[in-house]
Design an enzyme around this catalytic site. Structure first.
Site, PDB file in Angstrom:
ATOM      1  CB  VAL A   1      -0.932   0.071   1.143  1.00  0.00           C
ATOM      2  CG1 VAL A   1      -2.127  -0.979   1.053  1.00  0.00           C
ATOM      3  CG2 VAL A   1      -0.046  -0.059   2.394  1.00  0.00           C
ATOM      4  CB  VAL A   2       1.439   4.159  -1.730  1.00  0.00           C
ATOM      5  CG1 VAL A   2       2.115   5.506  -1.565  1.00  0.00           C
ATOM      6  CG2 VAL A   2       2.481   3.244  -2.226  1.00  0.00           C
TER       7      VAL A   2
ATOM      8  NE  ARG B   1       0.509   7.937 -10.100  1.00  0.00           N
ATOM      9  CZ  ARG B   1      -0.523   7.300  -9.563  1.00  0.00           C
ATOM     10  NH1 ARG B   1      -0.303   6.576  -8.246  1.00  0.00           N
ATOM     11  NH2 ARG B   1      -1.816   6.770 -10.078  1.00  0.00           N
TER      12      ARG B   1
ATOM     13  N   GLY C   1       7.712   7.132  -5.588  1.00  0.00           N
ATOM     14  CA  GLY C   1       8.660   6.153  -5.167  1.00  0.00           C
ATOM     15  C   GLY C   1       8.822   5.428  -4.028  1.00  0.00           C
TER      16      GLY C   1
ATOM     17  CG  LEU D   1       4.793  -0.037  -5.474  1.00  0.00           C
ATOM     18  CD1 LEU D   1       4.358  -0.948  -4.361  1.00  0.00           C
ATOM     19  CD2 LEU D   1       3.690   0.003  -6.474  1.00  0.00           C
TER      20      LEU D   1
ATOM     21  CB  SER E   1      -5.128  -3.339  -5.701  1.00  0.00           C
ATOM     22  OG  SER E   1      -3.955  -2.609  -6.063  1.00  0.00           O
TER      23      SER E   1
ATOM     24  CE1 TYR F   1       2.786  -4.773  -6.383  1.00  0.00           C
ATOM     25  CE2 TYR F   1       0.501  -4.935  -7.102  1.00  0.00           C
ATOM     26  CZ  TYR F   1       1.368  -4.648  -6.243  1.00  0.00           C
ATOM     27  OH  TYR F   1       1.055  -4.161  -5.087  1.00  0.00           O
TER      28      TYR F   1
ATOM     29  CG  PHE G   1      -2.377 -14.141  -0.416  1.00  0.00           C
ATOM     30  CD1 PHE G   1      -1.363 -13.177  -0.605  1.00  0.00           C
ATOM     31  CD2 PHE G   1      -2.785 -15.144  -1.582  1.00  0.00           C
ATOM     32  CE1 PHE G   1      -0.549 -13.624  -1.876  1.00  0.00           C
ATOM     33  CE2 PHE G   1      -1.980 -15.197  -2.645  1.00  0.00           C
ATOM     34  CZ  PHE G   1      -0.986 -14.549  -2.759  1.00  0.00           C
TER      35      PHE G   1
END
Length: 401
Positions: free
Chosen positions: A82-83, A89, A91, A93, A117, A122, A401
């Site tokens: 999460v962020v 935007r 950095g 993650l 999500s 990814y 999960f």
């Protein structure tokens, strides 16, 4: 202020859960901050801080995942990445992924997996789309084709306390042969079938169906119309040790009174389609489920088995984990593989994302070649490699999960 990354401690659970709720735009509920304590592995959870403020993070659950022919193997089940909305935007993650994969490289699992999500996120970190699920909708009383056997065993609706031990026995008996299925400890069983009011999404509490060789769990959405009841039966999980038990459980659910339709997020090759006398009654759409990342290409390739013998040199690229890059000779004899670093000319060029997508046997390397993610150098090598990677059935993960 510079962003910093650190590994969390047990005392960070509540702050981390607040960040998770904020990132997923959920209301923070102080009364449930302890709920995920048994799932939280602080030593495997990283968070990014802007000064003293936690602004993002991600964790790993220590689990096993069944791989083609190789049974359950260790997997880093990546979760709660999460962020906070006001720090995107920037950095955050990338910092989380960098810390997580570096930790895994140092003695961790060879394979990581997650549910995304958003599907565009990814791939840039080396995850490939390895499995899908089907959204299935079947009308009440849909008939099976002639000759379907339901066996002679009784199907019963039972309380949760009676159902759960039986469910765990059936699940564990099936898990070694079901590609994509995960191990479940007590906390994960409890989380998967959590049944407080806010877990239900407007549906009923879970109802449990027991067959001597299987089980089903479902909820109901009531819908009373002028022409009669048209409720929805939402299946959470069906598992069975025999085809007869599987058919009997489906038959029980399809024949339920007060129901108009059965709905199920299920495996993309769920056999119910072929149980039906009229296959068009089953409406289906597909979506991505497991994304897989090979953290250690050499170890990961040797952990699964293959459908045919092959001897190819792979030129692997990996921009985020450069330790994987290079030429690997994959040799398969009798289904068992070895992966060895070589300087030989490559037969196939591909990146680690393509290897992750193909790893569970549900995505063909030949399809990825048509999408310009794989390139054949030696004629004939790609077809042989693609065939070797295929599994006996479509991979499926029955839980998020």
């Amino acid at each position: 202020m510079a962003l910093t990354l650190r590994t969390l401690t047990p005392d960070d659970l509540h702050d981390f859960q607040r960040v998770v709720d904020a990132a997923f735009l959920n209301d923070v509920r102080e009364d449930r901050l302890d709920r995920y304590g048994d799932l939280f592995e602080p030593g495997r959870t990283h968070a990014v801080f802007d000064g003293d403020e936690m602004v993002g993070g991600g964790g790993v659950q220590t689990r096993e995942m069944t791989v083609p022919g190789g049974g359950p193997q260790p997997v880093a089940a990546v979760t709660s990445v999460v962020v906070k909305p006001d720090h995107r935007r920037r950095g955050v993650l990338t910092r989380v992924m960098r810390g997580q994969l570096d930790d895994l490289r140092d003695g961790g699992e060879a394979v990581a997996a997650l549910w995304a999500s958003e599907a565009a996120i990814y791939g840039r970190f080396g995850y490939g789309l390895a499995a899908e699920f089907a959204r299935l909708s079947v009308p009440k009383n849909a008939a099976f084709h002639p000759g379907v056997s339901l066996g002679g065993a009784r199907v019963r609706e039972v309380p949760r306390d009676e159902a759960m031990p039986h469910m765990r026995d059936v699940y564990e008996a099936l898990r070694p042969s079901r590609t994509g299925w995960l191990s479940r400890n007590d906390a994960q069983w409890g989380h998967h079938f959590a049944d407080e009011e806010h877990d239900r999404g407007g549906l009923s509490a879970y109802k449990y169906v027991k067959h001597p060789e299987g089980y089903a769990v479902y909820r109901v959405k009531q819908d009373w119309q002028e022409r009669g009841p048209r409720g929805e039966l939402h299946v959470r999980e069906i598992a069975a040790l025999t085809p007869e038990a599987y058919a009997a459980l489906y038959r029980h659910l399809l024949d339920m009174d007060l129901i108009g339709e059965l709905k199920f997020f299920t495996a993309s090759d769920d056999p119910v389609l072929h149980l039906l006398a009229d296959v068009r009654l089953a409406l289906r759409s597909r979506s991505d489920s497991l994304w897989v990342r090979l953290v250690d290409v050499d170890r990961a390739l040797a952990q699964r088995r293959y459908g045919s013998d092959v001897d190819v040199v792979l030129a692997v690229s990996d921009g985020f984990c450069p330790w994987n890059a290079g030429r690997v000779r994959l040799t398969v004899k009798g289904g068992e593989a070895t992966a060895q670093r070589v300087d030989d000319d490559p037969d196939v060029e591909l990146d680690v994302q393509a290897l992750g997508a193909a790893y569970l046997g549900g995505t063909r390397l030949t399809s990825l070649a048509r999408a310009q993610r794989v390139r054949e150098i030696t004629p004939g090598s790609l077809n042989a490699l693609s065939h070797a990677f295929l599994g006996d059935h479509e991979p499926h993960c029955p839980e998020v999960f």
